[in-house]
Design a protein around this motif. Structure first.
Motif, PDB file in Angstrom:
ATOM      1  N   LYS A  13       2.385  -5.049   3.263  1.00  0.00           N
ATOM      2  CA  LYS A  13       3.586  -4.200   3.315  1.00  0.00           C
ATOM      3  C   LYS A  13       3.112  -2.762   3.087  1.00  0.00           C
ATOM      4  CE  LYS A  13       6.720  -2.138   1.510  1.00  0.00           C
ATOM      5  NZ  LYS A  13       6.900  -0.697   1.776  1.00  0.00           N
ATOM      6  N   GLU A  53      -3.847  -0.901  -8.448  1.00  0.00           N
ATOM      7  CA  GLU A  53      -4.565   0.374  -8.275  1.00  0.00           C
ATOM      8  C   GLU A  53      -3.523   1.472  -8.435  1.00  0.00           C
ATOM      9  OE1 GLU A  53      -7.707   0.895  -7.965  1.00  0.00           O
ATOM     10  OE2 GLU A  53      -8.568  -1.013  -7.351  1.00  0.00           O
ATOM     11  N   LEU A  54      -3.484   2.089  -9.594  1.00  0.00           N
ATOM     12  CA  LEU A  54      -2.391   3.014  -9.914  1.00  0.00           C
ATOM     13  C   LEU A  54      -2.895   4.458  -9.987  1.00  0.00           C
ATOM     14  CD1 LEU A  54      -0.732   0.696 -12.594  1.00  0.00           C
ATOM     15  CD2 LEU A  54      -0.397   0.695 -10.119  1.00  0.00           C
ATOM     16  N   GLY A 100      -2.000   8.563 -12.098  1.00  0.00           N
ATOM     17  CA  GLY A 100      -1.867   9.233 -13.388  1.00  0.00           C
ATOM     18  C   GLY A 100      -2.524  10.596 -13.353  1.00  0.00           C
ATOM     19  N   PRO A 134       2.244   3.977 -11.296  1.00  0.00           N
ATOM     20  CA  PRO A 134       2.328   3.103 -12.467  1.00  0.00           C
ATOM     21  C   PRO A 134       3.726   2.500 -12.651  1.00  0.00           C
ATOM     22  CG  PRO A 134       1.111   5.095 -13.007  1.00  0.00           C
ATOM     23  CD  PRO A 134       1.664   5.288 -11.626  1.00  0.00           C
ATOM     24  N   TRP A 173       1.243   5.742   0.760  1.00  0.00           N
ATOM     25  CA  TRP A 173       1.266   6.557   1.978  1.00  0.00           C
ATOM     26  C   TRP A 173       0.160   7.599   2.048  1.00  0.00           C
ATOM     27  CZ3 TRP A 173       1.532  11.436   0.164  1.00  0.00           C
ATOM     28  CH2 TRP A 173       2.144  11.638  -1.062  1.00  0.00           C
ATOM     29  N   ASN A 174      -0.540   7.859   0.956  1.00  0.00           N
ATOM     30  CA  ASN A 174      -1.393   9.063   0.974  1.00  0.00           C
ATOM     31  C   ASN A 174      -2.660   8.906   1.814  1.00  0.00           C
ATOM     32  OD1 ASN A 174      -2.212   7.326  -1.102  1.00  0.00           O
ATOM     33  ND2 ASN A 174      -3.230   8.976  -2.196  1.00  0.00           N
ATOM     34  N   SER A 189       3.485   1.584   3.374  1.00  0.00           N
ATOM     35  CA  SER A 189       4.539   2.487   2.890  1.00  0.00           C
ATOM     36  C   SER A 189       5.479   2.902   4.014  1.00  0.00           C
ATOM     37  CB  SER A 189       3.903   3.725   2.277  1.00  0.00           C
ATOM     38  OG  SER A 189       4.919   4.641   1.933  1.00  0.00           O
ATOM     39  N   CYS A 207      -5.057   9.966  -5.345  1.00  0.00           N
ATOM     40  CA  CYS A 207      -4.947   9.376  -6.685  1.00  0.00           C
ATOM     41  C   CYS A 207      -6.046   9.877  -7.615  1.00  0.00           C
ATOM     42  CB  CYS A 207      -4.975   7.865  -6.589  1.00  0.00           C
ATOM     43  SG  CYS A 207      -6.457   7.237  -5.796  1.00  0.00           S
ATOM     44  N   PHE A 265      -1.788  -4.380  -5.322  1.00  0.00           N
ATOM     45  CA  PHE A 265      -0.822  -3.278  -5.190  1.00  0.00           C
ATOM     46  C   PHE A 265      -1.516  -1.939  -5.423  1.00  0.00           C
ATOM     47  CE2 PHE A 265       1.843  -0.174  -7.416  1.00  0.00           C
ATOM     48  CZ  PHE A 265       2.837   0.032  -6.471  1.00  0.00           C
ATOM     49  N   THR A 266      -1.279  -0.983  -4.537  1.00  0.00           N
ATOM     50  CA  THR A 266      -1.733   0.388  -4.763  1.00  0.00           C
ATOM     51  C   THR A 266      -0.503   1.276  -4.754  1.00  0.00           C
ATOM     52  OG1 THR A 266      -3.735  -0.124  -3.520  1.00  0.00           O
ATOM     53  CG2 THR A 266      -3.330   2.190  -3.991  1.00  0.00           C
ATOM     54  N   LEU A 294      -6.112   2.749   2.505  1.00  0.00           N
ATOM     55  CA  LEU A 294      -5.634   1.969   1.354  1.00  0.00           C
ATOM     56  C   LEU A 294      -4.910   0.688   1.758  1.00  0.00           C
ATOM     57  CD1 LEU A 294      -4.554   4.939  -0.925  1.00  0.00           C
ATOM     58  CD2 LEU A 294      -6.645   3.577  -1.050  1.00  0.00           C
ATOM     59  N   LEU A 345      -7.142   7.526 -14.279  1.00  0.00           N
ATOM     60  CA  LEU A 345      -7.901   6.842 -13.227  1.00  0.00           C
ATOM     61  C   LEU A 345      -9.292   7.462 -13.092  1.00  0.00           C
ATOM     62  CD1 LEU A 345      -7.845   4.780 -10.894  1.00  0.00           C
ATOM     63  CD2 LEU A 345      -6.784   6.522  -9.466  1.00  0.00           C
ATOM     64  N   SER A 395       0.818  -1.220   0.000  1.00  0.00           N
ATOM     65  CA  SER A 395       0.000   0.000   0.000  1.00  0.00           C
ATOM     66  C   SER A 395       0.853   1.272   0.000  1.00  0.00           C
ATOM     67  CB  SER A 395      -0.956  -0.024   1.198  1.00  0.00           C
ATOM     68  OG  SER A 395      -0.238  -0.176   2.385  1.00  0.00           O
TER      69      SER A 395
HETATM   70  P1  NAD Z   1       4.853   4.024  -4.856  1.00  0.00           P
HETATM   71  O1  NAD Z   1       4.556   3.237  -6.081  1.00  0.00           O
HETATM   72  O2  NAD Z   1       6.153   4.760  -4.814  1.00  0.00           O
HETATM   73  O3  NAD Z   1       4.874   3.072  -3.551  1.00  0.00           O
HETATM   74  C1  NAD Z   1       3.791   2.221  -3.227  1.00  0.00           C
HETATM   75  C2  NAD Z   1       4.316   1.033  -2.426  1.00  0.00           C
HETATM   76  O4  NAD Z   1       5.240   0.313  -3.233  1.00  0.00           O
HETATM   77  C3  NAD Z   1       5.048   1.402  -1.129  1.00  0.00           C
HETATM   78  O5  NAD Z   1       4.676   0.478  -0.132  1.00  0.00           O
HETATM   79  C4  NAD Z   1       6.505   1.249  -1.497  1.00  0.00           C
HETATM   80  O6  NAD Z   1       7.325   0.855  -0.417  1.00  0.00           O
HETATM   81  C5  NAD Z   1       6.482   0.163  -2.547  1.00  0.00           C
HETATM   82  N1  NAD Z   1       7.572   0.302  -3.526  1.00  0.00           N
HETATM   83  C6  NAD Z   1       8.159   1.471  -3.926  1.00  0.00           C
HETATM   84  N2  NAD Z   1       9.103   1.209  -4.851  1.00  0.00           N
HETATM   85  C7  NAD Z   1       9.117  -0.134  -5.036  1.00  0.00           C
HETATM   86  C8  NAD Z   1       9.882  -1.016  -5.862  1.00  0.00           C
HETATM   87  N3  NAD Z   1      10.833  -0.551  -6.675  1.00  0.00           N
HETATM   88  N4  NAD Z   1       9.617  -2.334  -5.794  1.00  0.00           N
HETATM   89  C9  NAD Z   1       8.652  -2.820  -4.984  1.00  0.00           C
HETATM   90  N5  NAD Z   1       7.906  -2.027  -4.167  1.00  0.00           N
HETATM   91  C10 NAD Z   1       8.131  -0.706  -4.185  1.00  0.00           C
HETATM   92  O7  NAD Z   1       3.608   4.988  -4.636  1.00  0.00           O
HETATM   93  P2  NAD Z   1       3.389   6.066  -3.507  1.00  0.00           P
HETATM   94  O8  NAD Z   1       4.347   7.186  -3.710  1.00  0.00           O
HETATM   95  O9  NAD Z   1       3.337   5.412  -2.192  1.00  0.00           O
HETATM   96  O10 NAD Z   1       1.903   6.560  -3.869  1.00  0.00           O
HETATM   97  C11 NAD Z   1       1.652   7.479  -4.878  1.00  0.00           C
HETATM   98  C12 NAD Z   1       1.150   6.824  -6.130  1.00  0.00           C
HETATM   99  O11 NAD Z   1       0.110   5.905  -5.826  1.00  0.00           O
HETATM  100  C13 NAD Z   1       0.517   7.820  -7.094  1.00  0.00           C
HETATM  101  O12 NAD Z   1       0.844   7.471  -8.413  1.00  0.00           O
HETATM  102  C14 NAD Z   1      -0.971   7.656  -6.851  1.00  0.00           C
HETATM  103  O13 NAD Z   1      -1.786   8.071  -7.917  1.00  0.00           O
HETATM  104  C15 NAD Z   1      -1.040   6.188  -6.601  1.00  0.00           C
HETATM  105  N6  NAD Z   1      -2.224   5.840  -5.819  1.00  0.00           N
HETATM  106  C16 NAD Z   1      -3.209   5.127  -6.400  1.00  0.00           C
HETATM  107  C17 NAD Z   1      -4.363   4.830  -5.688  1.00  0.00           C
HETATM  108  C18 NAD Z   1      -5.500   4.041  -6.294  1.00  0.00           C
HETATM  109  O14 NAD Z   1      -6.368   3.599  -5.538  1.00  0.00           O
HETATM  110  N7  NAD Z   1      -5.544   3.839  -7.592  1.00  0.00           N
HETATM  111  C19 NAD Z   1      -4.487   5.261  -4.375  1.00  0.00           C
HETATM  112  C20 NAD Z   1      -3.448   5.980  -3.815  1.00  0.00           C
HETATM  113  C21 NAD Z   1      -2.309   6.260  -4.532  1.00  0.00           C
END
Ligand code: NAD
Length: 470
Positions: A144, A216-217, A219, A196, A120-121, A146, A250, A192-193, A126, A373, A118
């Motif tokens: 796991k 869940e990404l 954009g 992208p 952090w936002n 953030s 997001c 995964f949230t 989430l 999204l 998940s």
């Molecule tokens: P992120 O992709 O950087 O991190 C998300 C999770 O993935 C964290 O737990 C992090 O530790 C892990 N992670 C980071 N890098 C990794 C790697 N190289 N390999 C494996 N795991 C890794 O995203 P973020 O900064 O935490 O959140 C912001 C993004 O999430 C934005 O793009 C936002 O739009 C999106 N988001 C989407 C939704 C949705 O429901 N669609 C909701 C919230 C946020």
């Protein structure tokens, strides 16, 4: 195999794997009592601590934590509890005449051992949102969260350990390496949230074990304001949607795509609402949050520097304070096409205004980018609304509003292509964590047996007859 057994989470994974059928075979009432325990923890036992953790991590206003974290999860649990009986039931489906003597069903069974990663936002919403679906479907789960929101992650670990044994639900804290280690394990489903770019890493890792994924990404979610829109209410909602959680949402309106004839009037309305919500100095407002980390603070300031260097117009805000990671709610217009604000997902409190001459130009602009999204339409014209809906794609859309589609448990939530794969929330979340097992039960002699070898001319005739008439 040797590689997997050396994985720091192998033993935990194996524990859950051994226990998965016990969890999968729990009754609806047993799952509901687990959801009740989670609800109690969030709504009563840890409610104040949750709000404090969010305030420490994100400067999140207490009211926003109530509405966008606690209310969302509790609402989700209540909805799932009142529908789970119906969802879990094995469903009878019609059986064609050519299969006479048999009955057909869909059995909803747990996928098995699942991984939830998940962001952090909205750390609680989430993380616990997907967990509710996973529990409802009868899975074991490793979570796991953030590393960017450490107070929230630590508290979630306490909550999980308070309620569950780790052979059923476990939470591991850590940075990217922790995710990387977990992703090497043969999970049955990965939810995964996040961004992208990390979504692609997750999908590649899932491919090694052919684990199913829900991604869940994010954009750039466009917000169209046409020349028939009620500008006052459009601005009222867009400013609310854009600057809640400091734009770190997001489904936040990423940019406004405004008919050029109403641009000035729209900006004027936006400024009125900004002051209404956050006062003359938003830095002192209790209703305005902060940027999560210095890295994101610097990233957003780099966007602003880029915009300033390309002779854009700063309509509001633009100032920041590194000491408390404050960035003023900012509106910027007249950007050049190559401004970084128009290329990357902003995920912060900056609203760029882009203008268009006619609806076709707006559609072309949207379709030149990745599929979003969310896409929002502010218009009183059915013709324009229909044209936009029929000629664009998005995970979800609100007409004359933004963000609120997220809160309706009856709607599937998720993206399309770059903004996500699969859907969550309510029944769609339950389905994401379930295998829909096709089940056929033969009761009596089946007429298909008439077609078994050897293939005589009579059987050939019978096959032709079946193709024609059944
Ligand atoms: P992120 O992709 O950087 O991190 C998300 C999770 O993935 C964290 O737990 C992090 O530790 C892990 N992670 C980071 N890098 C990794 C790697 N190289 N390999 C494996 N795991 C890794 O995203 P973020 O900064 O935490 O959140 C912001 C993004 O999430 C934005 O793009 C936002 O739009 C999106 N988001 C989407 C939704 C949705 O429901 N669609 C909701 C919230 C946020």
């Amino acid at each position: 195999m040797a590689e997997i057994t050396n994985n720091p989470y192998y033993n935990l994974f194996q524990k859950q794997r051994s226990h998965q059928f016990d969890v999968a075979n729990t009754s609806c009432n047993q799952r509901i009592s687990k959801l009740n325990a989670l609800q109690r923890a969030i709504e009563i036992t840890f409610r104040e601590e949750i709000k404090e953790a969010l305030h420490k991590d994100l400067g999140k206003p207490y009211f926003e934590s109530e509405m966008t974290e606690i209310y969302q999860i509790v609402g989700d649990i209540k909805y799932v509890k009142s529908n789970l009986h119906k969802w879990m039931r094995t469903k009878k489906v019609p059986t064609p005449l050519s299969m006479l003597g048999a009955s057909s069903y869909i059995k909803y069974e747990a996928k098995g051992v699942c991984l939830i990663i998940s962001p952090w936002n909205f750390p609680f919403n989430l993380t616990f949102g997907p967990l509710v679906s996973a529990i409802a479907a009868g899975n074991t789960v490793i979570i796991k969260p953030s590393e960017m929101t450490p107070h929230s992650s630590a508290l979630m670990k306490t909550i999980i350990e308070d309620i569950f044994d780790d052979d059923e639900v476990a939470l591991v804290e850590g940075e990217v390496q922790t995710s990387t280690n977990l992703l090497q394990l043969p999970f049955n489903h990965i939810f995964f949230t996040g961004s992208p770019s990390v979504g692609k890493i997750v999908m590649k890792a899932a491919a090694n074990h052919l684990a199913s994924v829900t991604l869940e990404l994010g954009g750039k979610s466009p917000t169209i304001v046409d020349n028939t829109a009620n500008l006052k209410t459009a601005a009222k909602k867009i400013i609310w949607g854009k600057f809640m959680n400091c734009g770190q949402i997001c489904v936040s309106p990423d940019y406004a795509l405004v008919d050029e004839t109403v641009k000035d009037a729209f900006i004027k309305q936006c400024k009125i609402w900004l002051e209404e919500y956050y006062g003359e100095n938003p830095e002192t407002s209790d209703s305005y949050g902060r940027i999560v980390t210095s890295k994101h603070f610097n990233r957003l300031n780099a966007h602003l520097d880029d915009a300033k260097s390309k002779s854009s117009t700063l309509n509001s805000g633009g100032n920041s304070n590194e000491d408390n990671k404050y960035i003023a709610p900012t509106i910027v217009s007249d950007l050049s096409d190559n401004a970084s604000l128009l290329e990357d997902e902003i995920f912060g409190p900056i609203l760029p205004i882009v203008t268009y001459k006619n609806i076709d130009e707006a559609i072309e602009y949207i379709n030149a980018k990745e599929r979003p999204l969310a896409l929002y339409i502010y218009s009183k014209s059915n013709k324009n609304t229909k044209r936009l809906l029929n000629n664009t794609k998005a995970g979800g859309t609100c007409i004359n509003n933004n963000i609120i589609h997220y809160a309706n448990h009856n709607l599937p939530f998720g993206g399309i292509n770059n903004s996500g794969i699969g859907k969550s929330h309510g029944y769609y979340g339950f389905k994401a964590f379930s295998n829909e097992r096709a089940l056929v039960k033969q009761h009596t002699f089946g007429i298909t047996e008439l077609l078994f070898p050897p293939y005589t001319s009579y059987k050939e005739w019978l096959a032709k007859f079946t193709i024609k008439w059944f």
